[in-house]
Design a protein around this motif. Structure first.
Motif, PDB file in Angstrom:
ATOM      1  N   ASN A  66     -14.147   5.646   3.532  1.00 17.56           N
ATOM      2  CA  ASN A  66     -15.030   4.830   4.352  1.00 17.56           C
ATOM      3  C   ASN A  66     -15.415   5.565   5.631  1.00 17.56           C
ATOM      4  OD1 ASN A  66     -15.034   2.698   2.546  1.00 17.56           O
ATOM      5  ND2 ASN A  66     -13.341   1.623   3.551  1.00 17.56           N
ATOM      6  N   ARG A  67     -14.461   6.254   6.201  1.00 14.70           N
ATOM      7  CA  ARG A  67     -14.746   7.025   7.414  1.00 14.70           C
ATOM      8  C   ARG A  67     -15.718   8.167   7.109  1.00 14.70           C
ATOM      9  NH1 ARG A  67     -10.613   6.591  11.523  1.00 14.70           N
ATOM     10  NH2 ARG A  67      -9.019   5.081  10.930  1.00 14.70           N
ATOM     11  N   GLU A  91      -9.603   4.166   3.018  1.00 12.59           N
ATOM     12  CA  GLU A  91     -10.008   4.133   4.420  1.00 12.59           C
ATOM     13  C   GLU A  91     -10.616   5.469   4.836  1.00 12.59           C
ATOM     14  OE1 GLU A  91      -7.619   3.784   8.570  1.00 12.59           O
ATOM     15  OE2 GLU A  91      -7.390   2.072   7.209  1.00 12.59           O
ATOM     16  N   ASP A  98      -4.288   6.371   3.956  1.00 17.93           N
ATOM     17  CA  ASP A  98      -4.921   5.380   3.075  1.00 17.93           C
ATOM     18  C   ASP A  98      -6.264   5.953   2.627  1.00 17.93           C
ATOM     19  OD1 ASP A  98      -6.373   3.154   2.078  1.00 17.93           O
ATOM     20  OD2 ASP A  98      -5.043   1.812   3.191  1.00 17.93           O
ATOM     21  N   ARG A 110       0.829  -1.201   0.000  1.00 18.31           N
ATOM     22  CA  ARG A 110       0.000   0.000   0.000  1.00 18.31           C
ATOM     23  C   ARG A 110       0.866   1.254   0.000  1.00 18.31           C
ATOM     24  NH1 ARG A 110      -4.624   0.024  -1.793  1.00 18.31           N
ATOM     25  NH2 ARG A 110      -5.223   1.755  -0.432  1.00 18.31           N
ATOM     26  N   SER A 164      -2.443   4.077   8.176  1.00 23.01           N
ATOM     27  CA  SER A 164      -3.705   3.532   8.661  1.00 23.01           C
ATOM     28  C   SER A 164      -3.649   3.554  10.178  1.00 23.01           C
ATOM     29  CB  SER A 164      -3.902   2.093   8.170  1.00 23.01           C
ATOM     30  OG  SER A 164      -2.878   1.253   8.703  1.00 23.01           O
ATOM     31  N   ASP A 165      -4.790   3.281  10.817  1.00 21.33           N
ATOM     32  CA  ASP A 165      -4.786   3.218  12.282  1.00 21.33           C
ATOM     33  C   ASP A 165      -3.798   2.168  12.776  1.00 21.33           C
ATOM     34  OD1 ASP A 165      -6.498   5.167  13.459  1.00 21.33           O
ATOM     35  OD2 ASP A 165      -8.228   4.117  12.647  1.00 21.33           O
ATOM     36  N   GLU A 166      -3.779   1.030  12.090  1.00 19.77           N
ATOM     37  CA  GLU A 166      -2.889  -0.047  12.524  1.00 19.77           C
ATOM     38  C   GLU A 166      -1.427   0.355  12.374  1.00 19.77           C
ATOM     39  OE1 GLU A 166      -2.013  -4.802  11.626  1.00 19.77           O
ATOM     40  OE2 GLU A 166      -3.569  -3.730  10.516  1.00 19.77           O
TER      41      GLU A 166
END
Length: 258
Positions: A70-71, A67, A64, A22, A27-29
């Protein structure tokens, strides 16, 4: 599986964003793993400097975007939490008592560029492209990019990059003073480590204090900044690091590195 690889080479921590499929997008992770790496570094008293780099073809291309969308379709408040988390991580790196070298192995865009701006010194691979890029996606910087870019680049260049979203080659940023050195990609990590070792040869306390004063003084009126510098210097007179350094200079030898 961690998305940030942490390793140590002598007294230098190497923090490698490790999401190459990616392009190391945030990302959160990944941010959680990044925070964990910084936590680990803080517990390592032998660690004297930090190198941050990326795996694969990119340093970091920012958030990302799927992502983020999506949020936006779900709970927009989570975008604010995500951006705040990224900005706090970048500020934590900037305010680390350890010198930080960014080794830019490829594209550094948007949040990735904000991460670069949080480093003390930057080296880059030939072919790397850097820039804020947020406006290209109808977005704004939120992790410190609009502030740090104005402080670290010539005003006209900084404003143009913010308003156009243009990406520029590493060589251009070297000319502007943000990047210290541009090297062939296979030599990038060696160049970053060589630079980091120059820091580790000096007093850890002196490095931490000069970073703290320089960071704090940026936001102060000149008179207050000068007062802070003098106050810090006066307190440092009590440090054994100063006496050891001056004694070593007088005796023409290197001071101890711890």
């Amino acid at each position: 599986m961690t998305l940030v690889d942490l390793s140590f080479r002598d007294s230098i921590a190497i923090v490698r964003l490790d999401r190459p499929d990616r392009l190391n997008a945030l990302s959160d992770e990944l941010l959680a793993d990044f925070e964990t790496a910084l936590d680990r570094i803080d517990t390592e008293s032998s660690c004297r400097a930090i190198v941050v780099t990326g795996s694969g073809r990119a340093f970091c291309v920012g958030a990302d975007l799927p992502e983020v969308l999506n949020r936006l379709d779900g709970d927009p408040e989570t975008i604010l939490a995500f951006v705040r988390r990224a900005g706090n991580a970048f500020s934590r790196l900037e305010n680390s008592p350890r010198p930080v070298v960014a080794a830019v192995n490829g594209h550094a865009v948007a949040g990735g560029f904000e991460l670069v701006l949080a480093a003390d010194v930057v080296v880059a691979a030939e072919g790397a492209l850097l820039g804020d890029g947020h406006v290209r996606y109808g977005m704004l910087p939120g992790g410190g990019g609009a502030v740090r870019i104005e402080r670290k680049l010539p005003p006209n260049a900084a404003r143009r990059l913010l308003l156009t979203g243009d990406l520029e080659p590493a060589e251009r940023f070297r000319d502007w003073g943000l990047i210290e050195e541009v090297v062939p990609a296979p030599h990038l990590l060696d160049a970053a480590l060589a630079l980091a070792r120059r820091f580790t040869a000096h007093s850890a306390l002196a490095l931490a204090e000069v970073k703290r004063v320089a960071n704090a003084a940026r936001d102060l009126p000149t008179a207050d900044a000068l007062a802070l510098e003098f106050k810090t210097f006066a307190a440092y007179l009590e440090s054994p690091d100063l006496r050891e350094g001056l004694t070593a200079f007088r005796e023409r030898k290197r001071p101890a590195e711890d």
